[in-house]
Write a protein that holds these residues in place. Structure first.
Motif, PDB file in Angstrom:
ATOM      1  N   UNK A   1       0.825  -1.201   0.000  1.00 53.39           N
ATOM      2  CA  UNK A   1       0.000   0.000   0.000  1.00 53.39           C
ATOM      3  C   UNK A   1       0.866   1.262   0.000  1.00 53.39           C
ATOM      4  N   UNK A   2       1.806   1.337   0.954  1.00 56.74           N
ATOM      5  CA  UNK A   2       2.685   2.503   0.991  1.00 56.74           C
ATOM      6  C   UNK A   2       3.550   2.573  -0.262  1.00 56.74           C
ATOM      7  N   UNK A   3       4.118   1.440  -0.641  1.00 55.07           N
ATOM      8  CA  UNK A   3       4.953   1.422  -1.830  1.00 55.07           C
ATOM      9  C   UNK A   3       4.182   1.777  -3.087  1.00 55.07           C
ATOM     10  N   UNK A   4       2.925   1.347  -3.159  1.00 54.22           N
ATOM     11  CA  UNK A   4       2.101   1.688  -4.319  1.00 54.22           C
ATOM     12  C   UNK A   4       1.859   3.180  -4.423  1.00 54.22           C
TER      13      UNK A   4
ATOM     14  N   UNK B   1       5.061   4.687  -5.499  1.00 53.45           N
ATOM     15  CA  UNK B   1       5.310   4.355  -6.903  1.00 53.45           C
ATOM     16  C   UNK B   1       4.520   5.275  -7.826  1.00 53.45           C
ATOM     17  N   UNK B   2       3.263   5.554  -7.453  1.00 53.37           N
ATOM     18  CA  UNK B   2       2.465   6.493  -8.240  1.00 53.37           C
ATOM     19  C   UNK B   2       3.105   7.882  -8.221  1.00 53.37           C
ATOM     20  N   UNK B   3       3.626   8.267  -7.059  1.00 51.21           N
ATOM     21  CA  UNK B   3       4.313   9.550  -6.967  1.00 51.21           C
ATOM     22  C   UNK B   3       5.559   9.596  -7.831  1.00 51.21           C
TER      23      UNK B   3
ATOM     24  N   UNK C   1       2.887  -0.029   7.172  1.00 48.37           N
ATOM     25  CA  UNK C   1       2.554   1.299   6.647  1.00 48.37           C
ATOM     26  C   UNK C   1       3.596   2.337   7.066  1.00 48.37           C
ATOM     27  N   UNK C   2       4.307   2.056   8.160  1.00 52.15           N
ATOM     28  CA  UNK C   2       5.458   2.836   8.614  1.00 52.15           C
ATOM     29  C   UNK C   2       5.155   4.220   9.184  1.00 52.15           C
ATOM     30  N   UNK C   3       3.966   4.753   8.941  1.00 52.95           N
ATOM     31  CA  UNK C   3       3.661   6.095   9.429  1.00 52.95           C
ATOM     32  C   UNK C   3       2.521   6.136  10.444  1.00 52.95           C
TER      33      UNK C   3
ATOM     34  N   UNK D   1       8.778   0.728  -4.967  1.00 49.52           N
ATOM     35  CA  UNK D   1       8.194  -0.413  -4.264  1.00 49.52           C
ATOM     36  C   UNK D   1       9.274  -1.243  -3.589  1.00 49.52           C
ATOM     37  N   UNK D   2      10.390  -1.447  -4.272  1.00 49.14           N
ATOM     38  CA  UNK D   2      11.497  -2.233  -3.710  1.00 49.14           C
ATOM     39  C   UNK D   2      12.038  -1.592  -2.438  1.00 49.14           C
ATOM     40  N   UNK D   3      12.177  -0.281  -2.420  1.00 46.86           N
ATOM     41  CA  UNK D   3      12.715   0.410  -1.255  1.00 46.86           C
ATOM     42  C   UNK D   3      11.829   0.213  -0.027  1.00 46.86           C
TER      43      UNK D   3
END
Length: 288
Positions: free
Chosen positions: A127-130, A133-135, A201-203, A229-231
């Motif tokens: 979710x966060x990576x997606x 990724x869009x950004x 989600x990390x935040x 996404x990998x990061x």
């Protein structure tokens, strides 16, 4: 900081942002008890050494070869490991332990919890990576551009100085942790799933290391949805792996004591890693 209490959200079996956020119940202080703080001279020497090493690496590593992004990915993984030294890291190790005395049978019974926790991390990371990724796609930064390295390098060095107390920078996140008594409210696998999703989600929970912010910046400036996404998944893998210690015959007290005795050293290690990567990025950009 005064503790606050909120009601747990709906007990849905599917991970949702609301359910994950509801796990984070108790506010926590910005600074944990200092049990192993190195002296100011030791911090300065280590940080200077890391910066010098970073300059040397930046002078010899070509940006276009992808080595710098591999270095940033490694930093992301390290940031996940270092997040164990935060209230939520301590709490996850204690909350998601096998029940009762250690035995092979107890560990086998605990494996569904471990798997669910890993799945939660994966879902939260996707979710966060997606979003990042869009950004990255929207910003569309050329992969060969040098200015993103300068921006990320400056951010890394600034947070390295923040970690040793020279600067004071913001930590944008929800500084809350999961209540320990959730262990007695839900089945363990469900706790592991929601807990992993919240941490992934990390935040929405407290992460003490600022490496997370460098990862977010790198993801947005990478110019690649796959890299973004990998990061994030590298961070989450680093956050997840320490839970494996619960598969071994060590007590929770021993684990928590080991972490506490190295808490401040983990902060200095994170600072050194940020300084090394930051100076590497800056020097590579300037010479490239």
């Amino acid at each position: 900081m005064r503790a606050t209490t909120a009601q747990l959200g709906a007990r849905s079996a599917a991970p949702t942002l609301r359910a994950a956020a509801s796990l984070s119940e108790r506010s926590v202080p910005d600074v944990l008890p200092d049990t192993s703080a190195p002296g100011a001279l030791a911090k300065t020497i280590l940080l200077a050494g890391a910066a010098i090493a970073g300059c040397a690496i930046g002078a010899i590593v070509p940006a276009e070869g992808g080595a710098l992004w591999a270095l940033v990915t490694g930093l992301a993984f390290l940031g996940g490991l270092l997040s164990t030294w935060s209230p939520c890291g301590y709490s996850s190790l204690a909350t998601l332990r096998p029940w009762g005395r250690w035995s092979p049978t107890a560990v086998v019974a605990w494996l569904p919890t471990l798997a669910a926790h890993g799945l939660g991390y994966l879902l939260g990371g996707l979710l966060l990576g997606g979003v990042l990724a869009l950004g990255a796609v929207a910003l569309d930064v050329p992969r060969g551009a040098s200015w993103p390295y300068l921006v990320l390098g400056g951010l890394a060095c600034a947070y390295a100085l923040d970690q040793i107390g020279v600067l004071r920078l913001p930590y944008p996140q929800r500084k809350a942790q999961v209540p320990h008594d959730v262990r007695f409210r839900w089945p363990m696998w469900r706790i592991g799933l929601f807990y992993g999703f919240a941490l992934g989600l990390n935040f929405v929970t407290y992460v003490r290391t600022p490496i997370l912010y460098l990862v977010v910046g790198a993801a947005l400036l990478s110019g690649s949805a796959a890299t973004a996404l990998l990061l994030v998944l590298a961070v989450n893998l680093g956050r997840f792996l320490p839970l494996l210690v619960n598969a071994f015959p060590v007590t929770d007290r021993a684990v928590q004591q080991w972490l506490a005795e190295r808490e401040q050293r983990s902060v200095v290690a994170g600072s050194a890693a940020l300084a090394l990567v930051g100076t590497t990025l800056i020097v590579d950009a300037l010479l490239g």
